[in-house]
Motif scaffolding. Structure first.
Motif, PDB file in Angstrom:
ATOM      1  N   ILE A 205     -75.203 -24.904  22.416  1.00 41.55           N
ATOM      2  CA  ILE A 205     -74.773 -24.237  23.642  1.00 41.55           C
ATOM      3  C   ILE A 205     -73.327 -24.611  23.966  1.00 41.55           C
ATOM      4  O   ILE A 205     -72.497 -23.749  24.286  1.00 41.55           O
ATOM      5  CB  ILE A 205     -75.700 -24.609  24.817  1.00 41.55           C
ATOM      6  CG1 ILE A 205     -77.105 -24.036  24.581  1.00 41.55           C
ATOM      7  CG2 ILE A 205     -75.126 -24.086  26.140  1.00 41.55           C
ATOM      8  CD1 ILE A 205     -78.125 -24.482  25.609  1.00 41.55           C
ATOM      9  N   ALA A 206     -73.018 -25.900  23.876  1.00 44.05           N
ATOM     10  CA  ALA A 206     -71.661 -26.364  24.176  1.00 44.05           C
ATOM     11  C   ALA A 206     -70.637 -25.731  23.237  1.00 44.05           C
ATOM     12  O   ALA A 206     -69.542 -25.341  23.667  1.00 44.05           O
ATOM     13  CB  ALA A 206     -71.596 -27.884  24.081  1.00 44.05           C
ATOM     14  N   TRP A 241     -82.630 -23.080  31.614  1.00 42.82           N
ATOM     15  CA  TRP A 241     -81.523 -23.160  32.567  1.00 42.82           C
ATOM     16  C   TRP A 241     -80.569 -24.253  32.131  1.00 42.82           C
ATOM     17  O   TRP A 241     -80.992 -25.337  31.720  1.00 42.82           O
ATOM     18  CB  TRP A 241     -82.037 -23.460  33.967  1.00 42.82           C
ATOM     19  CG  TRP A 241     -80.937 -23.615  34.983  1.00 42.82           C
ATOM     20  CD1 TRP A 241     -80.271 -22.633  35.639  1.00 42.82           C
ATOM     21  CD2 TRP A 241     -80.391 -24.852  35.453  1.00 42.82           C
ATOM     22  NE1 TRP A 241     -79.334 -23.158  36.488  1.00 42.82           N
ATOM     23  CE2 TRP A 241     -79.386 -24.533  36.395  1.00 42.82           C
ATOM     24  CE3 TRP A 241     -80.645 -26.196  35.177  1.00 42.82           C
ATOM     25  CZ2 TRP A 241     -78.639 -25.500  37.059  1.00 42.82           C
ATOM     26  CZ3 TRP A 241     -79.902 -27.165  35.829  1.00 42.82           C
ATOM     27  CH2 TRP A 241     -78.923 -26.821  36.762  1.00 42.82           C
ATOM     28  N   CYS A 242     -79.263 -23.954  32.183  1.00 39.07           N
ATOM     29  CA  CYS A 242     -78.258 -24.905  31.720  1.00 39.07           C
ATOM     30  C   CYS A 242     -77.086 -24.947  32.698  1.00 39.07           C
ATOM     31  O   CYS A 242     -76.573 -23.901  33.097  1.00 39.07           O
ATOM     32  CB  CYS A 242     -77.755 -24.502  30.323  1.00 39.07           C
ATOM     33  SG  CYS A 242     -76.375 -25.487  29.718  1.00 39.07           S
ATOM     34  N   ILE A 273     -73.374 -16.153  27.328  1.00 43.86           N
ATOM     35  CA  ILE A 273     -74.793 -15.783  27.464  1.00 43.86           C
ATOM     36  C   ILE A 273     -75.173 -14.732  26.430  1.00 43.86           C
ATOM     37  O   ILE A 273     -76.233 -14.813  25.796  1.00 43.86           O
ATOM     38  CB  ILE A 273     -75.073 -15.273  28.898  1.00 43.86           C
ATOM     39  CG1 ILE A 273     -74.995 -16.437  29.895  1.00 43.86           C
ATOM     40  CG2 ILE A 273     -76.438 -14.600  28.976  1.00 43.86           C
ATOM     41  CD1 ILE A 273     -75.091 -16.014  31.350  1.00 43.86           C
ATOM     42  N   LYS A 274     -74.304 -13.736  26.218  1.00 46.95           N
ATOM     43  CA  LYS A 274     -74.581 -12.694  25.231  1.00 46.95           C
ATOM     44  C   LYS A 274     -74.770 -13.289  23.834  1.00 46.95           C
ATOM     45  O   LYS A 274     -75.699 -12.929  23.094  1.00 46.95           O
ATOM     46  CB  LYS A 274     -73.429 -11.682  25.196  1.00 46.95           C
ATOM     47  CG  LYS A 274     -73.359 -10.759  26.394  1.00 46.95           C
ATOM     48  CD  LYS A 274     -72.182  -9.803  26.240  1.00 46.95           C
ATOM     49  CE  LYS A 274     -72.037  -8.890  27.434  1.00 46.95           C
ATOM     50  NZ  LYS A 274     -70.856  -7.981  27.293  1.00 46.95           N
ATOM     51  N   LYS A 275     -73.892 -14.222  23.465  1.00 51.89           N
ATOM     52  CA  LYS A 275     -73.973 -14.802  22.125  1.00 51.89           C
ATOM     53  C   LYS A 275     -75.165 -15.741  21.994  1.00 51.89           C
ATOM     54  O   LYS A 275     -75.815 -15.791  20.947  1.00 51.89           O
ATOM     55  CB  LYS A 275     -72.672 -15.538  21.802  1.00 51.89           C
ATOM     56  CG  LYS A 275     -72.491 -15.792  20.315  1.00 51.89           C
ATOM     57  CD  LYS A 275     -71.040 -15.827  19.930  1.00 51.89           C
ATOM     58  CE  LYS A 275     -70.880 -15.810  18.414  1.00 51.89           C
ATOM     59  NZ  LYS A 275     -69.464 -15.828  18.011  1.00 51.89           N
ATOM     60  N   ILE A 284     -81.111 -17.844  28.220  1.00 52.86           N
ATOM     61  CA  ILE A 284     -80.485 -19.022  28.800  1.00 52.86           C
ATOM     62  C   ILE A 284     -79.688 -18.604  30.028  1.00 52.86           C
ATOM     63  O   ILE A 284     -78.778 -17.783  29.939  1.00 52.86           O
ATOM     64  CB  ILE A 284     -79.570 -19.726  27.777  1.00 52.86           C
ATOM     65  CG1 ILE A 284     -80.404 -20.267  26.607  1.00 52.86           C
ATOM     66  CG2 ILE A 284     -78.779 -20.856  28.448  1.00 52.86           C
ATOM     67  CD1 ILE A 284     -79.598 -20.953  25.539  1.00 52.86           C
ATOM     68  N   ASP A 285     -80.092 -19.150  31.182  1.00 45.89           N
ATOM     69  CA  ASP A 285     -79.348 -18.932  32.418  1.00 45.89           C
ATOM     70  C   ASP A 285     -78.269 -20.008  32.495  1.00 45.89           C
ATOM     71  O   ASP A 285     -78.573 -21.209  32.460  1.00 45.89           O
ATOM     72  CB  ASP A 285     -80.277 -19.039  33.625  1.00 45.89           C
ATOM     73  CG  ASP A 285     -81.334 -17.939  33.630  1.00 45.89           C
ATOM     74  OD1 ASP A 285     -80.993 -16.808  33.246  1.00 45.89           O
ATOM     75  OD2 ASP A 285     -82.485 -18.222  34.002  1.00 45.89           O
TER      76      ASP A 285
END
Length: 309
Positions: A205-206, A241-242, A273-275, A284-285
């Motif tokens: 995610i990061a 959620w992130c 978010i799209k990727k 993933i919010d």
């Protein structure tokens, strides 16, 4: 996506091979693009900004021949900056521990001092080395210059282990994979066949957020930021959620990343978010903010955390 299942084994038996393969090359040589193309998945972030990759990132390629575990390393170059020295140490460590080495050369740029720095590092490793002259699809490509450089600087590297490829257009990738398999030991697989990376969710995610940020920023600013995941919670099997922070070095940089009327940070959030939804099988919010971590690139504690993540 590379159709790796079509690779024909180069030996008569069907004994599976397994190898840890280090990818080395100058910044922007196409290492991350090669890894993503070979694995058929988005594993390492890609940007026109040099030195995008900071950590040793693993991507796993499973074929009829066995399993290649690629390690995408930071671009190797001459620099005395503390963060860049950390990245160079990552590269040197990976070379020693690998079963094979893939050396990527950008055929659109002259082979100067930085390329010689890498070739000197590779001397003594020729028995496990494969070289690929990348970006053959580019109008500026001069693969013959790269070939001459390899012949001069690494004369012990056999010609049959030097390839001309386009990682972007998936040209020549299978030939490189077959050559690497020919050098690989017979050994059990390191990961289950369905794995294509060993990265933790938090790291992935990061990295996606950092990719979306640096591709929208100019000049030095991309190197002045990192992404911190402060909270991660699985709300349900289909939703996570992130809360994440894009961290910069100076107050003046914070405003640049946020943008006028928060337009840039909003775009980074939406595109991230799209990727992420293409990678994970759950939504993933993302709560994305910007904060200042002054002079973090000179902070040993912060660097240890970033490069050991």
């Amino acid at each position: 996506m590379t159709d790796n299942k079509t690779i024909t084994p180069p030996t008569e038996n069907n004994t599976l091979k397994t190898a840890l393969v280090t990818i080395i090359g100058r910044p922007s040589a196409g290492k991350s693009t090669f890894l993503n193309t070979a694995a058929g998945e988005m594993i390492s972030i890609v940007s026109a900004v040099p030195q995008t990759t900071r950590n040793a990132i693993r991507g796993i390629v499973n074929t009829s021949l066995g399993q290649l575990v690629f390690v995408d390393t930071p671009g190797y170059h001459e620099s005395e900056k503390k963060m860049n020295l950390r990245m160079r140490n990552i590269v040197a460590d990976q070379l020693e521990s690998s079963d094979c080495i893939l050396y990527l050369i950008d055929s659109t740029r002259p082979c100067g001092d930085e390329e010689k720095l890498i070739s000197n590092l590779l001397k003594g490793h020729e028995t496990k080395l494969v070289a690929a002259v990348n970006k053959s699809d580019d109008s500026l490509s001069k693969p013959e210059n790269a070939m001459m450089f390899l012949q001069k600087e690494l004369p012990l590297l056999p010609q049959e282990r030097i390839f001309t490829i386009s990682a972007k257009n998936d040209q020549g990738i299978n030939d490189v994979l077959k050559s690497l398999y020919s050098l690989s030991p017979t050994a059990p697989q390191l990961y289950p066949e369905e794995f294509y990376t060993d990265q933790e969710v938090e790291f992935r995610i990061a990295e996606i957020i950092r990719e979306q940020a640096i591709n929208r920023l100019e000049q030095e600013l991309p190197h002045c930021l990192y992404v911190q995941i402060s909270d991660l919670e699985q709300k349900s099997p289909s939703r996570m959620w992130c809360r994440a922070f894009i961290c910069v070095e100076k107050d003046s940089q914070k405003g640049i990343v946020i943008g006028k009327n928060a337009s840039l940070i909003k775009t980074i959030r939406i595109e991230s978010i799209k990727k992420l939804r293409k990678i994970f099988d759950y939504k993933i919010d993302l709560d994305l903010q910007v904060k200042v971590d002054k002079n973090w690139r000179q902070n040993d504690i912060r660097l240890n955390k970033i490069f050991n993540s």
